[in-house]
Scaffold this motif. Structure first.
Motif, PDB file in Angstrom:
ATOM      1  N   ALA B 453       0.830  -1.190   0.000  1.00  0.00           N
ATOM      2  CA  ALA B 453       0.000   0.000   0.000  1.00  0.00           C
ATOM      3  C   ALA B 453       0.870   1.247   0.000  1.00  0.00           C
ATOM      4  N   ASP B 454       0.265   2.358  -0.257  1.00  0.00           N
ATOM      5  CA  ASP B 454       1.070   3.568  -0.182  1.00  0.00           C
ATOM      6  C   ASP B 454       1.161   3.986   1.280  1.00  0.00           C
ATOM      7  N   PRO B 455       2.082   4.878   1.581  1.00  0.00           N
ATOM      8  CA  PRO B 455       2.392   5.145   2.987  1.00  0.00           C
ATOM      9  C   PRO B 455       1.179   5.506   3.840  1.00  0.00           C
ATOM     10  N   LEU B 456       0.279   6.221   3.233  1.00  0.00           N
ATOM     11  CA  LEU B 456      -0.885   6.609   4.024  1.00  0.00           C
ATOM     12  C   LEU B 456      -1.704   5.390   4.412  1.00  0.00           C
ATOM     13  N   LEU B 457      -1.915   4.548   3.404  1.00  0.00           N
ATOM     14  CA  LEU B 457      -2.686   3.337   3.654  1.00  0.00           C
ATOM     15  C   LEU B 457      -2.031   2.532   4.742  1.00  0.00           C
ATOM     16  N   GLN B 458      -0.750   2.488   4.596  1.00  0.00           N
ATOM     17  CA  GLN B 458       0.047   1.741   5.550  1.00  0.00           C
ATOM     18  C   GLN B 458      -0.201   2.254   6.955  1.00  0.00           C
ATOM     19  N   GLN B 459      -0.152   3.560   7.031  1.00  0.00           N
ATOM     20  CA  GLN B 459      -0.340   4.160   8.333  1.00  0.00           C
ATOM     21  C   GLN B 459      -1.729   3.848   8.874  1.00  0.00           C
ATOM     22  N   ILE B 460      -2.686   3.952   7.965  1.00  0.00           N
ATOM     23  CA  ILE B 460      -4.052   3.668   8.384  1.00  0.00           C
ATOM     24  C   ILE B 460      -4.135   2.257   8.916  1.00  0.00           C
ATOM     25  N   ASP B 461      -3.533   1.377   8.144  1.00  0.00           N
ATOM     26  CA  ASP B 461      -3.521  -0.024   8.538  1.00  0.00           C
ATOM     27  C   ASP B 461      -2.946  -0.184   9.933  1.00  0.00           C
ATOM     28  N   ASN B 462      -1.810   0.453  10.079  1.00  0.00           N
ATOM     29  CA  ASN B 462      -1.104   0.339  11.353  1.00  0.00           C
ATOM     30  C   ASN B 462      -1.957   0.851  12.491  1.00  0.00           C
ATOM     31  N   ILE B 463      -2.570   1.966  12.220  1.00  0.00           N
ATOM     32  CA  ILE B 463      -3.312   2.572  13.312  1.00  0.00           C
ATOM     33  C   ILE B 463      -4.527   1.746  13.658  1.00  0.00           C
ATOM     34  N   THR B 464      -5.128   1.166  12.636  1.00  0.00           N
ATOM     35  CA  THR B 464      -6.260   0.293  12.933  1.00  0.00           C
ATOM     36  C   THR B 464      -5.827  -0.833  13.855  1.00  0.00           C
ATOM     37  N   SER B 465      -4.719  -1.413  13.496  1.00  0.00           N
ATOM     38  CA  SER B 465      -4.243  -2.515  14.327  1.00  0.00           C
ATOM     39  C   SER B 465      -3.909  -2.017  15.726  1.00  0.00           C
ATOM     40  N   PHE B 466      -3.439  -0.827  15.715  1.00  0.00           N
ATOM     41  CA  PHE B 466      -3.049  -0.241  16.989  1.00  0.00           C
ATOM     42  C   PHE B 466      -4.277  -0.034  17.864  1.00  0.00           C
ATOM     43  N   ILE B 467      -5.319   0.401  17.233  1.00  0.00           N
ATOM     44  CA  ILE B 467      -6.554   0.617  17.982  1.00  0.00           C
ATOM     45  C   ILE B 467      -7.019  -0.678  18.594  1.00  0.00           C
ATOM     46  N   LYS B 468      -6.961  -1.706  17.788  1.00  0.00           N
ATOM     47  CA  LYS B 468      -7.396  -3.004  18.284  1.00  0.00           C
ATOM     48  C   LYS B 468      -6.626  -3.374  19.535  1.00  0.00           C
ATOM     49  N   GLN B 469      -5.371  -3.165  19.382  1.00  0.00           N
ATOM     50  CA  GLN B 469      -4.493  -3.533  20.487  1.00  0.00           C
ATOM     51  C   GLN B 469      -4.816  -2.715  21.721  1.00  0.00           C
ATOM     52  N   ALA B 470      -5.015  -1.447  21.493  1.00  0.00           N
ATOM     53  CA  ALA B 470      -5.307  -0.565  22.612  1.00  0.00           C
ATOM     54  C   ALA B 470      -6.611  -0.972  23.272  1.00  0.00           C
ATOM     55  N   LYS B 471      -7.559  -1.361  22.418  1.00  0.00           N
ATOM     56  CA  LYS B 471      -8.849  -1.803  22.946  1.00  0.00           C
ATOM     57  C   LYS B 471      -8.645  -3.024  23.819  1.00  0.00           C
ATOM     58  N   ALA B 472      -7.838  -3.923  23.277  1.00  0.00           N
ATOM     59  CA  ALA B 472      -7.571  -5.148  24.015  1.00  0.00           C
ATOM     60  C   ALA B 472      -6.946  -4.822  25.356  1.00  0.00           C
ATOM     61  N   ALA B 473      -6.122  -3.800  25.333  1.00  0.00           N
ATOM     62  CA  ALA B 473      -5.436  -3.428  26.569  1.00  0.00           C
ATOM     63  C   ALA B 473      -6.302  -2.512  27.436  1.00  0.00           C
ATOM     64  N   ASN B 474      -7.502  -2.266  26.951  1.00  0.00           N
ATOM     65  CA  ASN B 474      -8.449  -1.454  27.717  1.00  0.00           C
ATOM     66  C   ASN B 474      -7.962  -0.024  27.959  1.00  0.00           C
ATOM     67  N   ARG B 475      -7.298   0.529  27.003  1.00  0.00           N
ATOM     68  CA  ARG B 475      -6.843   1.921  27.191  1.00  0.00           C
ATOM     69  C   ARG B 475      -7.707   2.811  26.333  1.00  0.00           C
ATOM     70  N   LEU B 476      -8.738   3.245  26.946  1.00  0.00           N
ATOM     71  CA  LEU B 476      -9.755   3.914  26.162  1.00  0.00           C
ATOM     72  C   LEU B 476      -9.260   5.255  25.635  1.00  0.00           C
ATOM     73  N   ASP B 477      -8.488   5.927  26.442  1.00  0.00           N
ATOM     74  CA  ASP B 477      -8.020   7.250  25.996  1.00  0.00           C
ATOM     75  C   ASP B 477      -7.175   7.110  24.740  1.00  0.00           C
ATOM     76  N   GLU B 478      -6.351   6.077  24.751  1.00  0.00           N
ATOM     77  CA  GLU B 478      -5.535   5.837  23.571  1.00  0.00           C
ATOM     78  C   GLU B 478      -6.401   5.537  22.369  1.00  0.00           C
ATOM     79  N   VAL B 479      -7.371   4.690  22.606  1.00  0.00           N
ATOM     80  CA  VAL B 479      -8.237   4.307  21.505  1.00  0.00           C
ATOM     81  C   VAL B 479      -8.834   5.556  20.884  1.00  0.00           C
ATOM     82  N   ARG B 480      -9.286   6.442  21.765  1.00  0.00           N
ATOM     83  CA  ARG B 480      -9.916   7.644  21.250  1.00  0.00           C
ATOM     84  C   ARG B 480      -8.926   8.434  20.412  1.00  0.00           C
TER      85      ARG B 480
END
Lengths: 554, 775
Positions: B453-480
């Motif tokens: 993907a192009d860098p932006l997509l990549q970033q989006i991808d990453n952040i989505t995964s990151f959100i998931k992870q944050a959710k899993a870790a129950n860090r709501l502020d981060e998720v937001r």
């Protein structure tokens, strides 16, 4: 007599750092080293059944401590290693102290520096200069560190230095002097192209240490601070006890090794993978271990599991803290403006953005101050420079005087008057085209568009295009071929962004080996300390200042 | 430790380790105890399960084996790349940087020794002198000698300093007087006051002298000293005797000496003590090391055995291995016990040992635990007897199967090259080449996506995964925070995409136009060429021999200047495949007949033409080679190629054998050739391929080939040759941009790089051009 060994450590503290940067505790244990002591610690109990390895810098105090130690030896045998050249007279006085014949080895083993990454070293010296001149003690220490590095790499280099910097010249001369004096030591096998030592001055590029970073290692250093591979997390809210201080070492942390140069977003996804991998391996606690086999498997996996859980929890904590800070300090936005200030030449938009961010309550004082510093550095001579206005904004925000003074101090430190090369506007056609192309292509990542000046300097050096007029050789000899082994040393400290640059250069230029060093590795805070320590107190720019306050105007 | 690499010198005691029961976390001393504990305590909890234990054990083992196998596969996949990654971290390419030698060193030992020797000689002489004197002083029976005599002897040992010479005590500076009397050191003769005087007791003296006698046996014992003098000392009063002499009396069985001499003697004593004394910890530690060495010896031996046994081999005896295992385990337990003993040394004594001693003990214990953990867990288990039997059987069975299969394979090979096998080979090879040409190393599935993907997509991808992870870790502020971030990114991306799409469509239109023009030109050329060939063909006499055809082909190819090293062989086989390719099935049949039977002249040119075509379409062909379903309408080429090729191959093989000895080689070469995408022949013919009218098919391969660097270079050369017109440059730049986009989309990063380089060059020239025109 006995296999156990005690270690007597030398002063000052960094010496322990030299070893602990390279070895972990368990690795050292495997070598049957069980105790660490500092040679200056009193009340050491004699343990005659232990052997001692002493690794110390050959300073006056250390030699004196060692003499005391040898007069009344506490251990059975001493192996003494000095991290640098020691004088003959010191050897003599040590020998005369060793009346009980406990010394089994005396060697110089050059390691007077701290290996941060395989291609980056630091001397952990802060405040090496007073004004534009060396602090003599620090100059001596730096010379020692640098020559020790050369010796340990077995390089006898040609030296180039940055003409615009007096300290660079001094250091170059000092190193040369040592090489001449210890010519026997420096008599290494000649390589086809002699190695090159390039000495630079931080004041030539004051921008790089002021920027927020987004690659893992650099970011951790910028936001949390890396001190000899250790990170202090004690200020993290709700941190568990065993994560107060964590170690990030590429030597034995595979995840870190693979991710230290990746950007924050990539780290995010990689850490997710790590978590998933971990979760797969994690034994399900609720599920009962039903058979001996299960249990065996559990026990067998236990240490690995433990190590992995250590890695996972460490990185999750670190990255979690980073992202918390990013959010709390509004760093994405700040960094974008920083990059704009560093890389683009649009004054009005830059000014507008800085103004906007200064109004943002989420932006910390430090970040606000550094935005203004970047602005001041870039648009120092701009016709419509509105630095006073920004400083007033800072004051209105309640940013302490310390930071506001630093703005002018930084300009004094690394302003246009000082700089040997041009940081901002490209000077030749190639560079212009490059910038033009950059504009055309669009920026790949707004947060990482900045390339440190070092990138260009080294690039030119590799191509053999670095101008002799700006970076002259010390001595009559010049290098005719393109250099292959390059050691760059930055007086006033290197940064992890530059470490990344060198890493990339090493990767993209096969056949070229670059080692980067600095008096220290900076983040913004330490850089500002460095500026302050150098005695640039900055003028108080506001004329409306309250009179009773002692004015530091010079 | 919780963190992978603990801060050095930290206290490891907080971490619970050892043999903890996983259920109740009770610390058990040893492995067998843990096992026993588990059986006693916890098996009761699920008694019904116990009946199935054996079953489960086996099941678990099987599952584990499967897992292991999978892991092994996975490792080979990612192994090389991982190795690369971990080697290249930190800016070091292991291929470019030689392993660092040990840095320069300089030893000062000889210098040191020289200085020390000079000093030590002096010191040793001093000490020895003192000890000899001491011996003289103690060699007679002091208790039964008159004090005057004693004094005489003492004076004879060392000349006493004259009283008059020393008015003050040299140590404390107090003036000597009647009250403050002078005392002589019996060892060196110097004078000091009473306060500064030291005494050496006889036991110490004898200890020192006897030790030195042993050490310096060469020294002759002092002569003289009458030790048989009798008489009470009590009665006699020395010349200086006074009241104070009474005080002196109790010192008689001790020897007066100065501080300096006493110090020297004490040091000496300490040395002697140390030489003889080995503390408890050293003894234990030596035992510990011995055990560790034993393990280091035995463990590899055992592992070899266990591996072999687990594989069902019969090289080793199961009982023997079991014995060895038990032995090693015992050693481990011994190590464990020893290190525990060391840990607890002196803990219950008063006073408590020095904290450093305790730390030392802890560290030894810690390192022993590490050792045990590391090594013991490396010990694989042995199969039980039943299992072993089963393993043996299975192994036999496998071996039989193996030989059987090998035979079968041989047969297959010798009888005929099966189509499937050939195709399989081809696909294998293809995989290899594709891999290579990819050029980058995937880090993981996710990161691979990132690269595409192009860098932006990549970033989006990453952040989505990151959100998931944050959710899993129950860090709501981060998720937001992340979600906000994500939204921004997505907006940005959308914008960019629309822009890109607009630009792209414009470019594509341009590009198409240009390419169409090119095609037309090329078509014309092609037509001419064919015509030419045709003519030449006709001009020749047509022999029906196959070799003739080859020859002819050769010439044609030469004419086309497309011949490559083994083009010759290749062409022929290609030709065989060709009829099946372009023409319909019905037409192919006769074509084949021509091959089987003497080739008719008319057919040759056609074949030839086809051959050209086929060669240029090679990339398609080999994709199609992997037997897709024949009816697959989506891929027009794959449809009939594979069966027909194989058919013609087969026919040919059987047919040609009679007169073509090179047949097998050819066959292989065909496969190879059709596989290698880097074949310049094909690439030169790219335009032809387009002339085939399939340019607009939207086929991804076609897009790939359009980004072919060769072609681009061609274009470059042309444009440069043609005096570099600005418009052309611009066009080219646009084209390349599009190519880059394409390449990025299909994930060919190496191409992207090449192209970007190209683009830069072009832009540079463009800039120059502009400058020129401006001037």
């Amino acid at each position: 007599m006995c296999g156990a060994r005690g270690d007597a450590w030398g002063r000052p503290l960094p010496q322990t750092g030299v070893v602990s940067m390279v070895y972990t505790q368990s690795e050292i244990l495997q070598k049957e080293v069980y105790l660490f002591e500092r040679i200056d610690s009193f009340n050491r109990e004699p343990m005659k059944h232990l052997k001692a390895i002493c690794f110390l810098r050959p300073t006056k105090e250390n030699v004196e401590y060692l003499i005391q130690e040898l007069r009344r030896p506490k251990y059975s045998i001493y192996f003494i290693y000095f991290s640098n050249v020691i004088s003959k007279s010191d050897i003599k006085s040590l020998a005369e102290a060793d009346e009980q014949e406990v010394v089994a080895e005396v060697q110089e083993f050059y390691g007077d520096y701290i290996a941060v990454n395989p291609h980056v070293f630091s001397l952990n010296l802060l405040g090496c200069c007073q004004g534009r001149n060396w602090d003599p003690a620090q100059l001596a220490r730096t010379t020692q560190g640098l020559t020790a590095l050369l010796l340990s790499l077995k390089k006898c280099p040609m030296i180039r230095y940055q003409l615009s910097s007096e300290p660079a010249k001094r250091l170059a001369e000092c190193v040369k002097q040592v090489i001449t004096k210890e010519y026997e030591l420096f008599d290494f096998r000649r390589t086809e192209v002699p190695p090159l030592l390039l000495i630079l001055d931080r004041s030539d590029d004051a921008i790089t240490p002021l920027l927020n970073q987004w690659t893992y290692q650099a970011m951790v250093h910028e936001l949390l601070g890396i001190n000899n591979n250790r990170i202090d997390l004690s200020r993290v809210p709700g941190i568990s006890k065993d994560l107060r201080e964590v170690v990030l070492s590429a030597e034995n942390d595979e995840f870190y090794a693979n991710n230290m140069y990746l950007n924050f977003a990539e780290i995010g996804s990689n850490i997710k993978n790590l978590m998933e991998d971990f979760q797969k391996r994690k034994p399900k606690e609720q599920q009962k271990l039903e058979s001996i086999a299960d249990m065996k498997a559990f026990v067998e996996n236990y240490p690995q599991f433990k190590k992995m859980s250590g890695t996972v929890s460490k990185h999750v904590t670190v990255v979690g803290e980073l992202s918390r800070l990013v959010a709390e300090r509004n760093l994405l936005e700040v960094s974008e403006v920083e990059q704009e200030l560093a890389c683009q030449n649009d004054h009005s938009s830059a000014l507008q953005n800085v103004r906007r961010l200064l109004q943002n309550p989420k932006v910390t004082e430090l970040d606000a101050a550094r935005l203004v510093m970047l602005y001041a550095l870039h648009y120092e001579r701009h016709s419509s420079n509105s630095l006073p206005g920004l400083l007033a904004d800072l004051r209105n925000r309640g940013v302490p005087d310390k930071y506001r003074k630093l703005v002018s101090a930084v300009v004094e430190y690394g302003g246009k008057r000082v700089r040997g090369s041009d940081l901002f506007s490209p000077k030749d056609a190639v560079a212009i085209t490059k910038q033009f192309l950059k504009g055309l292509k669009g920026v790949e990542n707004v947060y990482t568009q900045h390339q440190p000046l070092l990138q260009e300097t080294l690039d030119q050096l590799i191509k053999g295009k670095l101008k002799d007029s700006q970076y002259p050789y010390l001595g009559p000899n010049t290098l005719r071929d393109r250099p292959q082994d390059i050691i760059v040393f930055v007086i006033g400290g290197a940064t992890y962004e530059e470490a990344l640059t060198v890493y990339n250069l090493n990767r993209t230029n096969p056949g070229v080996r670059i080692v980067l060093g600095g008096t220290t590795i900076h983040n913004t805070k330490s850089f500002l300390e460095e500026v302050t320590a150098a005695g640039f107190r900055g003028r108080s720019t506001e004329s409306s200042q309250v009179p009773p306050r002692p004015s530091s105007r010079r | 430790m919780a963190c992978g690499c603990p801060p050095p010198f930290g206290d490891p005691a907080e971490v619970r380790e050892g043999f903890l029961c996983p259920l109740c976390l009770k610390d058990l001393r040893a492995f067998h105890q843990l096992q026993a504990h588990y059986e006693q305590e916890h098996s009761g909890e699920d008694r019904d399960v116990r009946a199935q234990l054996r079953n489960l054990v086996q099941k678990a083992k099987r599952a584990k084996k499967k897992l292991l196998k999978q892991e092994g596969d996975g490792r080979t996949d990612s192994g090389c790349q991982e190795r690369y990654e971990s080697f290249s971290y930190g800016g070091i390419d292991p291929y470019m940087w030689e392993p660092q030698e040990v840095g320069a060193m300089r030893s000062h030992l000889s210098d040191f020794k020289k200085h020390r020797a000079a000093r030590i000689d002096h010191y040793v002489v001093e000490v020895n002198k003192l000890i000899i004197r001491l011996e003289k002083l103690t060699s007679f029976d002091r208790a039964n000698t008159e004090s005057t005599k004693i004094r005489a002897i003492e004076k004879s040992v060392v000349p006493w300093v004259n009283d008059q010479d020393v008015p003050f005590c040299p140590d404390c500076g107090s003036k000597f007087s009647i009250r403050n009397r002078r005392h002589h050191c019996r060892l060196c003769g110097s004078i000091m006051c009473k306060k500064c005087m030291e005494l050496v007791g006889l036991p110490l003296a004898s200890k020192l002298t006897s030790a030195s006698k042993e050490a310096l046996s060469s020294h002759t014992s002092p002569s003289s000293s009458p030790n048989s003098v009798h008489g009470s000392r009590r009665g006699s009063i020395s010349s200086i005797s006074s009241v104070s002499s009474v005080l002196d009396e109790k010192d008689d069985d001790r020897i007066r000496c100065c501080q300096h001499c006493k110090d020297t003697l004490l040091k000496r004593e300490q040395q002697i003590d140390e030489r003889e004394y080995t503390p408890e910890i050293v003894k234990l530690y030596e035992k510990l090391r011995l055990c560790m060495e034993k393990v280091d010896q035995k463990a590899p031996e055992y592992i070899k055995m266990a591996e072999s046994l687990n594989a069902g081999e019969t090289t080793y005896n199961l009982e023997h291995a079991n014995d060895l295992r038990v032995e090693i385990q015992r050693v481990y337990e011994f190590i464990d016990a020893l290190s525990k003993k060391i840990l607890n040394l002196g803990l219950h004594e008063e006073p408590q040992p020095h904290p450093k001693t305790l730390q030392l003990q802890r560290m030894i214990r810690y390192s022993a635990t590490l050792f045990v953990q590391e090594k013991l867990l490396g010990l694989m288990s042995l199969p039980t007897k039943d299992q072993y039997e089963e393993l043996k059987k299975r192994r036999l069975h496998m071996a039989a199967l193996e030989t059987h299969r090998r035979q079968e394979e041989k047969q297959k090979d010798s009888t005929s090259r099966s189509v499937a096998a050939v195709n399989g080979d081809a696909s294998h090879l293809r995989k290899g080449t594709v891999r290579k040409s990819e050029g980058w190393l995937p880090t993981s599935s996710v990161s691979r996506q990132c690269e595409i993907a192009d860098p932006l997509l990549q970033q989006i991808d990453n952040i989505t995964s990151f959100i998931k992870q944050a959710k899993a870790a129950n860090r709501l502020d981060e998720v937001r925070m992340l979600q906000e971030n994500l939204r921004q990114l997505q907006d940005e991306y959308d914008q960019q995409q629309t822009l890109k799409a607009i630009e792209l469509s414009r470019k594509q239109a341009e590009e198409e136009e240009m390419q169409r023009e090119e095609l037309q030109v090329l078509c014309e050329k092609e037509w001419e060429r064919e015509h030419h060939k045709f003519m030449s063909q006709h001009a020749r006499t047509h022999s029906l021999d196959f070799r003739e055809v080859k020859q002819h082909q050769h010439e044609v190819a030469k004419e086309n200047q497309n011949l490559i090293a083994h083009g010759l062989d290749l062409d022929i086989t290609q030709m065989k495949g060709n009829p099946s390719f372009e023409t319909t099935a019905v037409q192919q049949l006769p074509a084949k007949e021509y091959f089987i039977f003497p080739v008719k002249p008319q057919n040759v040119p056609q074949c030839d033409k086809d051959q050209n075509r086929a060669a240029c379409l090679n990339p398609f062909e080999d994709e199609a080679d992997t037997p897709l379903s024949e009816e697959d309408p989506a891929n027009p080429f794959a449809k009939d190629v594979s069966p027909l090729i194989s058919f013609s191959n087969a026919v040919l093989q059987s047919d040609k054998k009679e007169y073509n000895p090179f047949e097998t080689e050819e066959d292989e070469q065909t496969n190879e050739a059709s596989v290698s995408t880097s074949n310049p022949f094909e690439e030169d013919e790219d335009p032809c391929q387009e002339s085939g009218g399939n340019w607009n098919s939207g086929n991804p391969f076609e897009e790939g080939s359009s980004t072919n660097p060769f072609e681009v270079e061609d274009g470059n050369e042309i444009s440069e040759e043609e005096a570099i017109e600005e418009e052309l440059l611009l066009q080219q730049i646009d084209n390349i941009k599009a190519y880059i986009f394409d390449a990025k989309h299909s994930g060919r990063m190496d191409e992207v790089e090449v192209l970007t380089e190209n683009l830069k060059e072009l832009k540079c020239t463009l800039a120059k051009q502009k400058e020129k025109s401006n001037c």
